[in-house]
Design a protein around this motif. Sequence first.
Motif, PDB file in Angstrom:
ATOM      1  N   ASN C  54       0.816  -1.217   0.000  1.00  0.00           N
ATOM      2  CA  ASN C  54       0.000   0.000   0.000  1.00  0.00           C
ATOM      3  C   ASN C  54       0.842   1.255   0.000  1.00  0.00           C
ATOM      4  OD1 ASN C  54      -2.864  -0.457  -0.158  1.00  0.00           O
ATOM      5  ND2 ASN C  54      -2.618  -1.673   1.689  1.00  0.00           N
ATOM      6  N   THR C  55       2.098   1.149   0.407  1.00  0.00           N
ATOM      7  CA  THR C  55       2.938   2.350   0.374  1.00  0.00           C
ATOM      8  C   THR C  55       3.814   2.390  -0.869  1.00  0.00           C
ATOM      9  OG1 THR C  55       4.446   1.169   1.817  1.00  0.00           O
ATOM     10  CG2 THR C  55       3.018   2.801   2.843  1.00  0.00           C
ATOM     11  N   THR C  56       4.428   1.271  -1.228  1.00  0.00           N
ATOM     12  CA  THR C  56       5.368   1.337  -2.347  1.00  0.00           C
ATOM     13  C   THR C  56       4.858   0.674  -3.613  1.00  0.00           C
ATOM     14  OG1 THR C  56       6.441  -0.656  -1.579  1.00  0.00           O
ATOM     15  CG2 THR C  56       7.381   1.406  -0.844  1.00  0.00           C
ATOM     16  N   GLY C  57       3.750   0.005  -3.573  1.00  0.00           N
ATOM     17  CA  GLY C  57       3.200  -0.523  -4.810  1.00  0.00           C
ATOM     18  C   GLY C  57       3.384  -2.024  -4.951  1.00  0.00           C
ATOM     19  N   ALA C  58       2.736  -2.556  -5.983  1.00  0.00           N
ATOM     20  CA  ALA C  58       2.699  -4.000  -6.173  1.00  0.00           C
ATOM     21  C   ALA C  58       4.023  -4.514  -6.715  1.00  0.00           C
ATOM     22  CB  ALA C  58       1.576  -4.356  -7.133  1.00  0.00           C
ATOM     23  N   PHE C  59       4.266  -5.810  -6.513  1.00  0.00           N
ATOM     24  CA  PHE C  59       5.449  -6.424  -7.125  1.00  0.00           C
ATOM     25  C   PHE C  59       5.154  -7.869  -7.487  1.00  0.00           C
ATOM     26  CE2 PHE C  59       5.902  -7.077  -2.599  1.00  0.00           C
ATOM     27  CZ  PHE C  59       6.331  -8.383  -2.491  1.00  0.00           C
ATOM     28  N   TYR C  60       6.009  -8.393  -8.394  1.00  0.00           N
ATOM     29  CA  TYR C  60       5.841  -9.773  -8.843  1.00  0.00           C
ATOM     30  C   TYR C  60       6.906 -10.631  -8.199  1.00  0.00           C
ATOM     31  CZ  TYR C  60       2.918  -7.850 -12.477  1.00  0.00           C
ATOM     32  OH  TYR C  60       1.933  -7.209 -13.148  1.00  0.00           O
ATOM     33  N   TYR C  61       6.577 -11.904  -8.061  1.00  0.00           N
ATOM     34  CA  TYR C  61       7.592 -12.845  -7.626  1.00  0.00           C
ATOM     35  C   TYR C  61       7.612 -13.981  -8.630  1.00  0.00           C
ATOM     36  CZ  TYR C  61      10.496 -15.821  -4.852  1.00  0.00           C
ATOM     37  OH  TYR C  61      11.536 -16.583  -4.421  1.00  0.00           O
ATOM     38  N   ARG C  62       8.800 -14.192  -9.237  1.00  0.00           N
ATOM     39  CA  ARG C  62       8.869 -15.222 -10.281  1.00  0.00           C
ATOM     40  C   ARG C  62       9.667 -16.400  -9.764  1.00  0.00           C
ATOM     41  NH1 ARG C  62       9.299 -10.406 -14.326  1.00  0.00           N
ATOM     42  NH2 ARG C  62       7.055 -10.200 -14.604  1.00  0.00           N
ATOM     43  N   PHE C  63       9.071 -17.577  -9.878  1.00  0.00           N
ATOM     44  CA  PHE C  63       9.737 -18.792  -9.411  1.00  0.00           C
ATOM     45  C   PHE C  63      10.962 -19.049 -10.283  1.00  0.00           C
ATOM     46  CE2 PHE C  63       5.964 -19.370  -7.147  1.00  0.00           C
ATOM     47  CZ  PHE C  63       6.227 -20.278  -6.143  1.00  0.00           C
ATOM     48  N   GLY C  64      12.107 -19.184  -9.623  1.00  0.00           N
ATOM     49  CA  GLY C  64      13.323 -19.507 -10.352  1.00  0.00           C
ATOM     50  C   GLY C  64      13.750 -18.451 -11.330  1.00  0.00           C
ATOM     51  N   GLY C  65      13.074 -17.310 -11.280  1.00  0.00           N
ATOM     52  CA  GLY C  65      13.472 -16.223 -12.160  1.00  0.00           C
ATOM     53  C   GLY C  65      13.086 -16.439 -13.608  1.00  0.00           C
ATOM     54  N   TYR C  66      12.225 -17.436 -13.879  1.00  0.00           N
ATOM     55  CA  TYR C  66      11.808 -17.629 -15.268  1.00  0.00           C
ATOM     56  C   TYR C  66      10.802 -16.563 -15.674  1.00  0.00           C
ATOM     57  CZ  TYR C  66      13.941 -22.181 -14.558  1.00  0.00           C
ATOM     58  OH  TYR C  66      14.811 -23.172 -14.274  1.00  0.00           O
ATOM     59  N   SER C  67      10.747 -16.365 -16.991  1.00  0.00           N
ATOM     60  CA  SER C  67       9.834 -15.313 -17.460  1.00  0.00           C
ATOM     61  C   SER C  67       8.396 -15.801 -17.317  1.00  0.00           C
ATOM     62  CB  SER C  67      10.121 -14.993 -18.917  1.00  0.00           C
ATOM     63  OG  SER C  67       9.430 -15.895 -19.742  1.00  0.00           O
ATOM     64  N   THR C  69       6.064 -16.064 -19.286  1.00  0.00           N
ATOM     65  CA  THR C  69       5.471 -16.832 -20.374  1.00  0.00           C
ATOM     66  C   THR C  69       5.544 -18.331 -20.102  1.00  0.00           C
ATOM     67  OG1 THR C  69       7.576 -16.634 -21.486  1.00  0.00           O
ATOM     68  CG2 THR C  69       5.823 -15.159 -22.210  1.00  0.00           C
ATOM     69  N   ILE C  70       6.614 -18.778 -19.422  1.00  0.00           N
ATOM     70  CA  ILE C  70       6.695 -20.205 -19.126  1.00  0.00           C
ATOM     71  C   ILE C  70       6.690 -20.495 -17.635  1.00  0.00           C
ATOM     72  CG2 ILE C  70       7.839 -20.914 -21.253  1.00  0.00           C
ATOM     73  CD1 ILE C  70      10.470 -20.855 -19.592  1.00  0.00           C
ATOM     74  N   GLY C  71       7.066 -19.533 -16.824  1.00  0.00           N
ATOM     75  CA  GLY C  71       7.230 -19.818 -15.404  1.00  0.00           C
ATOM     76  C   GLY C  71       6.011 -19.427 -14.587  1.00  0.00           C
ATOM     77  N   LEU C  72       6.111 -19.782 -13.337  1.00  0.00           N
ATOM     78  CA  LEU C  72       5.057 -19.383 -12.414  1.00  0.00           C
ATOM     79  C   LEU C  72       5.340 -17.983 -11.897  1.00  0.00           C
ATOM     80  CD1 LEU C  72       4.552 -22.550 -10.265  1.00  0.00           C
ATOM     81  CD2 LEU C  72       3.154 -21.723 -12.128  1.00  0.00           C
ATOM     82  N   GLU C  73       4.270 -17.321 -11.496  1.00  0.00           N
ATOM     83  CA  GLU C  73       4.448 -15.956 -11.048  1.00  0.00           C
ATOM     84  C   GLU C  73       3.469 -15.695  -9.903  1.00  0.00           C
ATOM     85  OE1 GLU C  73       5.185 -12.229 -13.763  1.00  0.00           O
ATOM     86  OE2 GLU C  73       3.057 -12.600 -13.499  1.00  0.00           O
ATOM     87  N   LEU C  74       3.974 -15.051  -8.868  1.00  0.00           N
ATOM     88  CA  LEU C  74       3.078 -14.576  -7.818  1.00  0.00           C
ATOM     89  C   LEU C  74       2.931 -13.075  -7.997  1.00  0.00           C
ATOM     90  CD1 LEU C  74       4.441 -16.358  -4.629  1.00  0.00           C
ATOM     91  CD2 LEU C  74       2.769 -17.192  -6.242  1.00  0.00           C
ATOM     92  N   LEU C  75       1.745 -12.589  -7.772  1.00  0.00           N
ATOM     93  CA  LEU C  75       1.527 -11.145  -7.851  1.00  0.00           C
ATOM     94  C   LEU C  75       1.081 -10.675  -6.470  1.00  0.00           C
ATOM     95  CD1 LEU C  75       1.068  -8.428  -9.217  1.00  0.00           C
ATOM     96  CD2 LEU C  75      -1.152  -9.243  -9.941  1.00  0.00           C
ATOM     97  N   ILE C  76       1.859  -9.782  -5.909  1.00  0.00           N
ATOM     98  CA  ILE C  76       1.499  -9.252  -4.605  1.00  0.00           C
ATOM     99  C   ILE C  76       1.111  -7.800  -4.815  1.00  0.00           C
ATOM    100  CG2 ILE C  76       2.284  -8.713  -2.267  1.00  0.00           C
ATOM    101  CD1 ILE C  76       3.871 -11.466  -4.242  1.00  0.00           C
ATOM    102  N   ASN C  77      -0.178  -7.568  -4.816  1.00  0.00           N
ATOM    103  CA  ASN C  77      -0.674  -6.200  -4.958  1.00  0.00           C
ATOM    104  C   ASN C  77      -1.632  -5.940  -3.796  1.00  0.00           C
ATOM    105  OD1 ASN C  77      -2.886  -7.669  -5.654  1.00  0.00           O
ATOM    106  ND2 ASN C  77      -2.991  -7.002  -7.764  1.00  0.00           N
TER     107      ASN C  77
END
Lengths: 142, 699, 494, 125
Positions: C54-67, C69-77
């Motif tokens: 809420n103060t600095t904004g949303a961010f993504y977390y990518r498993f293993g750093g993959y993009s 398009t193929i990897g998993l992604e968490l979105l923390i907003n």
Amino acid sequence: MNDIIVKSITRLVIPFLQLYGIYIILHGHISPGGGFSGGALIGSSLILYTLVFGVDRAQKKFSHRVSEIAESGGILLYLFVGALGIALTGNFLSNKAAGFPLGELGSLLSGGIIPVLMIGIGIKVASTMITLFHVLIQEESQ
Amino acid sequence: MFQPKYKWYDNFTTLTGGLIILGAIILVYVLAGLNGSFGLNNPFERFTMLKTLSEFKWMPLLIIFTPAVGGGIQLFFSRKTCYSRDTVVIVMSFSTILMTLLMYPTALDGGQLLSFPGFLGLGLSLKVDMLSLVMLLITSILWFLVMVYAHAYMIKEKRCNRFFFFMALTYSSVLGTLVSADLLTMFLFFEMMTITSYMLVTHGQKEESYSAGYNYIFMGLLGGFAIFVALVLMVVYVGDLSFTSAIVALQATGSIRYWIIGLLVMGFGIKAGMAPVHVWLPRAHPVAPTPASALLSGIMIKVGAYGVLRVATSYYFPVKNTVDSRFDPIWLTSETIGFSIIWLGMITMAIGVFLALQQSNIKRMLAYHSISQMGYIVMGIGVALYLGYYGAMGFAGSLYHIINHALFKSLLFMVAGSVYLHTRENDMYKLGGLWRKLPLSATVALIAALGISGIPLFNGFVSKTILHHGIVEAYEYGHASFRYAEWIFIVISAGTVCSFIKLYYYVFLGKMPDIYKSIKPKLNSLDVSMAAIAMMILFIGLNPSLILDLFIIPELRVISYDPQFINTYIVGMSVFTVSDMSIMVPIVILGFLIFIAGTKFHLFHLKLPGWLRIEYIFFYPSFHLMRGACRLLYGDQCPIDKKEYFKMDIKHNYDVGFLDRFVVLSHMFDKRFEKKIINSDALIYTILITLVIIIMMFV
Amino acid sequence: MIEQLPIINLILLLTTALVIPLFKKQRFMVTLILSFVVLFIVWLSALYLLYHVNTTGAFYYRFGGYSPTIGLELLINPFSALFTFFVITLLMIIFIYSTADASDGIHEREYGRYYILMFILLFAMFGIIYTNDLFNTYVFMEILSITTCAIISIKRKKKNYAAAFRYVMLNEMGSLSYLFGVALLYMVTGYTNIELVFQGVQDVWVIYPTNIIIAAIFMIVGLGLKAAIFPLHIWLPDAHSAAPSSSSAILSAIVVKVYLIILVKVLFSVFGITIIEALHIPSLLMVIGAVGIVMGSFFAIAQHDIKRMLGYSSVAQIGYIVLGIGLASSLGLRIAFYHVFSHGIMKSVLFLSVGAVIYQRNLRKVTAYNGIGYMMPLSIGMFTLAALGMIGIPLTSGFISKFNLGIAALDGGQGIYIIILVVSGILNAIYYLPIIIAAFLRENPENQIYVSKDKVPLLMIMPILILGAFIVIIGVYPAIIFDLVDSAVSTFSF
Amino acid sequence: MNLVNDILAHVNFIGAMALFVIGLYMVVTHSNLIKRIMGINIMGTAIFYFFIAVGNVEDGAPPLLDPDGNALTFINPLPSVLILTGIVVVVSITVYSLSLVVRIYETYGTIDQKEMAQIEAEDDD
């Protein structure tokens, strides 16, 4: 099943089955297959043992406690290796980014953490299969 | 152990008597001082400390929380004795009177707005202006006196602690409703009042009190939801909920403005006992313990009237000094509303009196009279709206009648309670000749009956005369049909007179049954409080202009009524004119005639046919609908619970309520379909998905 | 390090679940303390994440750093942070309750397992809320439904097995429908990442409308089945009433909401407002929500078992949330989210206080509550508060929901639904008020006139009181929730 | 002819849909619990089939990296990977529901849903 043929053949087959399962697990990163398929093979070998020799003997070989620990242990191994990525300044499950050696394409020792993960998955799948089977069988026998 | 030498708190009557005398002195001193009579100076100018105190910003909040906190304290004290608990109750109620009086100068200036932004989403706000102050004053005085009465009355009842606790909470919410400065705050306290006063209605824990209470709470919730919908409409279409003029925004909404006021009138009207939605009132008031019914009839139904008055004269009136003509199109809305409200009031009056004449239970009869008297008030509100710029007379009349009715109706209930306490009998035909045994009750009952009948020199006369002026003006300035309204007004006043002749005759005069010969009444706080209220009735009846000058005219000047009109007709108005008093002569004669005719031809024991009952008319179609549905589900014989199905029978039309039948219907529906629905689990999914695909593909 | 917090939460929850079976069965206290410590740590980190996004904004977390398009992604907003915080807060409070009331039909041997399941449940819910990938959502959803089902069947009773079977079967059908929708979307877009799918769907909407329509239908109906939206609520009353008290609260207050959260994601992040409006899905949802509100209450009136009644009441309340979602405006979504909180808290209070009554007196029949208010004043007092909230009396959070839902409906030109709100309030009163009246005003054969203490463990009564206080706090000062909810709503574009 | 070509081109999808409907039909019409589980399995298989058909590429090779680096058309590996997970999930659901069926058989003495409902109704009365 007190059939001598079945018993002998099972004794013969099980080591090969398990060996094949281990082979598939270890080659998961360079050929089709992997932890799940290999684990399933090992698990089915144990199921075969249970079918042929009965639950009680199978339980002695692979007791409830052991399978519980193996189940937790397999997934904990997975988590631990994944978390190494975080420790090595990458993300969870980071492979190359965390600095694991990738090795040469096609060789057995390659792919960074993937073989280790496969081993974890294999343990988990094998132990889960046998646990479920035992649980189901025991429910019926009760 | 420490033993106090003199147990002053034991001697409750002395304490309360002292407090009442003290209060009366303070009240008379302040009021007379403010009015400048008896050569007294304005106390707020004389004592600067009072002036400072009156500007204390948090006073409205304080006045709300005093009873609530007192409720907590009295729960603590209630572990020891009733006396200590009731002392707390009395002191708390007394302090609210003082606080109300303190707020007079600020209210005269229009009041201070105390707002709490963010609460309940849109913010709450409190303000005490003159209209609130009038209501606050009558509420706090009456509450104090009824609490004095309640001590002696409740001492013989069970679960007093609960009663007094919820009484305190109800008091808090009533005060909150009165001091709120926007509709949301008002709604909040109004709902709290419904919930907390429910506990008072059901206090007796008898079957009839459960059914009456059920009626009460569901009607109350219905009213609450009506206000809720109006609230939502107001927020979306007007945006501002505070009680200021919103007529410009409302006129832009088309027919929504009528919906809003209709819902508000329904919502507040349910609490006020307005005609088609009064059904809960004659059931709930008699079953409540007497102090509660005195307050229900005396104060709480007035809160409904207050709500209508407040909402209509703020939202639907233009801003002060922007309009200087009666024919401005801005008045059209309020004229339409006022027209219907006048007739609603008329119907309420007529139904109330007509049904009151049929009753034998004293408290029930008084409850029906409450409805009828609310009709007067509602009619006054209607006039205040209908005449728009010239509506000051209606406003003054209804406000004055609110005060007067609060006094005499609660006094009548208290007399009924006193009679019940001594005789354990509520049926007036089984009583008689009690004036010998209960002289004080008989005297105050006479005063109250004269008050409610509108006899000159008693308070009812003043407000009824003003209301009569109002309806005559409505006829003169407005629609010709109000000529009939005036006639109805007179006939109904005669009905009221007759009704109280009947009450007084059967209860206090006539022959005394032998079983009551042994009554030995002794003076206690019961009589003290009744005497105090009787004194107030007489005081107002003899000084009718005091309340007009001090409270009503300042309030009228705040509302956008014609100042010229107020100066001409209301300031210095004398009700003791020959023409006004002479109207009472035919009314009283007519009343006597009806009484004689009634006793002669046994008209008071007429039982109305069932289909005339309001519940019947309203719910008859739904009864049939539900019965039909049940037939559809199960045919004529019911395979499940026989007892439940019985409720659907037409024979039990009068005993079984609408809700009970609804519950039975839902039980049947459940029995029939729930298992089926559950067992066809995947089928529902399949049907739904096919349906949705069809809808989406072809729409 | 903050970027790692979401995954650390997930790992921590899963590890705890895996570690609990390694303890000896006798050392039950160790399990409880460990569980509470972990829950508290996760709660703190969820709180910090909420503050952070809420103060600095949303961010993504990518498993293993993959993009992505193929990897998993968490979105923390703000949206996901808010709901993880909601889930963990409520669950932590209910956990405290469950430590004292674990005996409700659960065999002593199963205590440890119960907490394992609770942690896997939490893990799955966190995963569902965080993940930004459609297929990953499916996997977490399946974990969630198996775990839920295991919790339902942990009580070794006849009805539990039947309820659990129905639950698992219908949930599986729901999941498969959802997966079918994902497959259809994958077919036309080539991705499973939500943002990429959104882009793809907007691009191919004109070319392959059939695919997208069928995908939308299957996903919404599937999620509706899992979220117990009215005609698909079939499994809910049995499942929720059969489960142990504390888990009934978890199921009704949290788990069902998680599916509604996925529904919101699917509607507004995957398809986008333009497509769902073109498909008339919002109006359909509104109708379904309104029917659910009325029918849920209508069935609730007829119930004899109080927990079943509460289950049907949940069906009705889910209708409110669906109605809010169906308004498809930021006002509507705002109040839907608020109601997720409000109903979550109120329903937990109801289930927990009923659980306390069952714990002490074993009363399950609605008609058996005569005079119980004198014996258990605190529990029944809180029950009353929550029930008044359900009816929509001001000062409770239920009123704020109702009021703002009315405003949102009118603002969206759907004024007709205000009538539904009123009808629902009356219907709620019809089934809640008799219980309260009986509890406080009817005489009991034991003839209790004087108020006595509750006589239930402190650990049971405290959570009820805390949650009851929340009802009033967010009812009196809703800005606390609305501020958070507003930033969550702003992550969806309208 | 066009229709036949269309059908042939989409035979995988049509087959998947047919399987799905068959599975659904089984779940809806049968009251035997094990048959219902089988139906759900068929539904699951239909969707996996569909998913894999989506990833299919005409004349594609298995998606294995060739150390020699010969450029080939690969079949999309992602659906297969996803479906592997999906299969695990469905298997576990199946195992779980089967174990429930065992318990139901123990407690109710039947695995027919209609009879179960009857027994429950008798219990209620």
